[in-house]
Design a protein around this motif. Structure first.
Motif, mmCIF file in Angstrom:
data_model
loop_
_atom_site.group_PDB
_atom_site.id
_atom_site.type_symbol
_atom_site.label_atom_id
_atom_site.label_comp_id
_atom_site.label_asym_id
_atom_site.label_seq_id
_atom_site.Cartn_x
_atom_site.Cartn_y
_atom_site.Cartn_z
ATOM 1 N N SER A 31 56.700 41.946 44.461
ATOM 2 C CA SER A 31 55.105 41.234 44.940
ATOM 3 C C SER A 31 54.758 42.082 43.417
ATOM 4 O O SER A 31 53.569 41.408 42.605
ATOM 5 C CB SER A 31 53.644 41.334 45.498
ATOM 6 N N THR A 32 54.211 43.041 43.316
ATOM 7 C CA THR A 32 53.830 44.184 42.397
ATOM 8 C C THR A 32 54.925 43.823 40.978
ATOM 9 O O THR A 32 54.112 43.834 40.025
ATOM 10 C CB THR A 32 54.786 46.022 42.606
ATOM 11 N N LEU A 39 49.996 40.784 34.587
ATOM 12 C CA LEU A 39 48.967 41.379 33.551
ATOM 13 C C LEU A 39 49.389 41.206 32.684
ATOM 14 O O LEU A 39 48.256 41.674 31.454
ATOM 15 C CB LEU A 39 48.610 42.237 34.560
ATOM 16 N N ALA A 40 50.940 41.771 31.842
ATOM 17 C CA ALA A 40 51.078 41.903 30.703
ATOM 18 C C ALA A 40 51.508 40.516 29.823
ATOM 19 O O ALA A 40 50.646 40.414 28.493
ATOM 20 C CB ALA A 40 52.689 42.736 30.840
ATOM 21 N N ILE A 41 51.384 39.826 30.459
ATOM 22 C CA ILE A 41 51.230 38.839 29.207
ATOM 23 C C ILE A 41 50.290 38.011 29.271
ATOM 24 O O ILE A 41 49.770 37.559 28.370
ATOM 25 C CB ILE A 41 51.778 36.959 30.021
ATOM 26 N N THR A 60 41.906 41.407 38.886
ATOM 27 C CA THR A 60 41.055 42.868 39.433
ATOM 28 C C THR A 60 43.088 42.942 40.402
ATOM 29 O O THR A 60 42.528 43.076 41.405
ATOM 30 C CB THR A 60 39.955 41.826 40.495
ATOM 31 N N LEU A 61 43.989 41.869 40.138
ATOM 32 C CA LEU A 61 45.134 41.875 40.862
ATOM 33 C C LEU A 61 45.674 43.547 41.063
ATOM 34 O O LEU A 61 46.572 43.569 41.305
ATOM 35 C CB LEU A 61 45.676 41.298 40.263
ATOM 36 N N THR A 62 44.681 44.402 39.459
ATOM 37 C CA THR A 62 45.553 45.434 39.300
ATOM 38 C C THR A 62 45.155 45.999 40.607
ATOM 39 O O THR A 62 46.044 46.875 41.290
ATOM 40 C CB THR A 62 44.766 45.520 38.196
ATOM 41 N N LEU A 68 50.534 48.406 46.083
ATOM 42 C CA LEU A 68 51.332 47.519 46.550
ATOM 43 C C LEU A 68 52.525 48.927 46.276
ATOM 44 O O LEU A 68 53.109 48.976 46.735
ATOM 45 C CB LEU A 68 51.506 45.936 46.228
ATOM 46 N N LEU A 69 52.129 49.388 45.215
ATOM 47 C CA LEU A 69 53.102 49.581 44.793
ATOM 48 C C LEU A 69 53.251 51.584 45.536
ATOM 49 O O LEU A 69 54.182 51.661 46.113
ATOM 50 C CB LEU A 69 52.656 50.386 42.856
#
Length: 77
Positions: A31-32, A39-41, A60-62, A68-69
């Motif tokens: 998931s992470t 996010l990178a894309i 905001t998923l950051t 999760l990380l």
């Protein structure tokens, strides 16, 4: 770096991708990786203009990815 980590893990442990239990065990890492890839894309001006308000919502998923990380590292070490 995460892809290299995943590649080495798969190679070392000879994971069975047909077993659903494999995905359950590594759900935090998978998931992470997916979130950080999205996010990178979308971290560019074109994506900001194209996605508008959804760009902020996506980024905001950051916070979820960082949780999760941390959970992934905490449970696997």
């Amino acid at each position: 770096m995460a892809l290299l980590h995943a590649f080495l893990l798969v190679k070392k442990r000879d994971l069975d991708f047909l077993d659903p239990n494999t995905y359950w065990i590594y759900i935090q890492g998978i998931s992470t990786l997916i979130i950080f890839t999205l996010l990178a894309i979308t971290s560019n001006d074109w994506s900001v203009k194209r996605l508008k308000k959804n760009w902020k919502r996506l980024h905001t998923l950051t916070y979820l990815a960082m949780f999760l990380l941390t959970w992934h590292v905490w449970t696997k070490c």
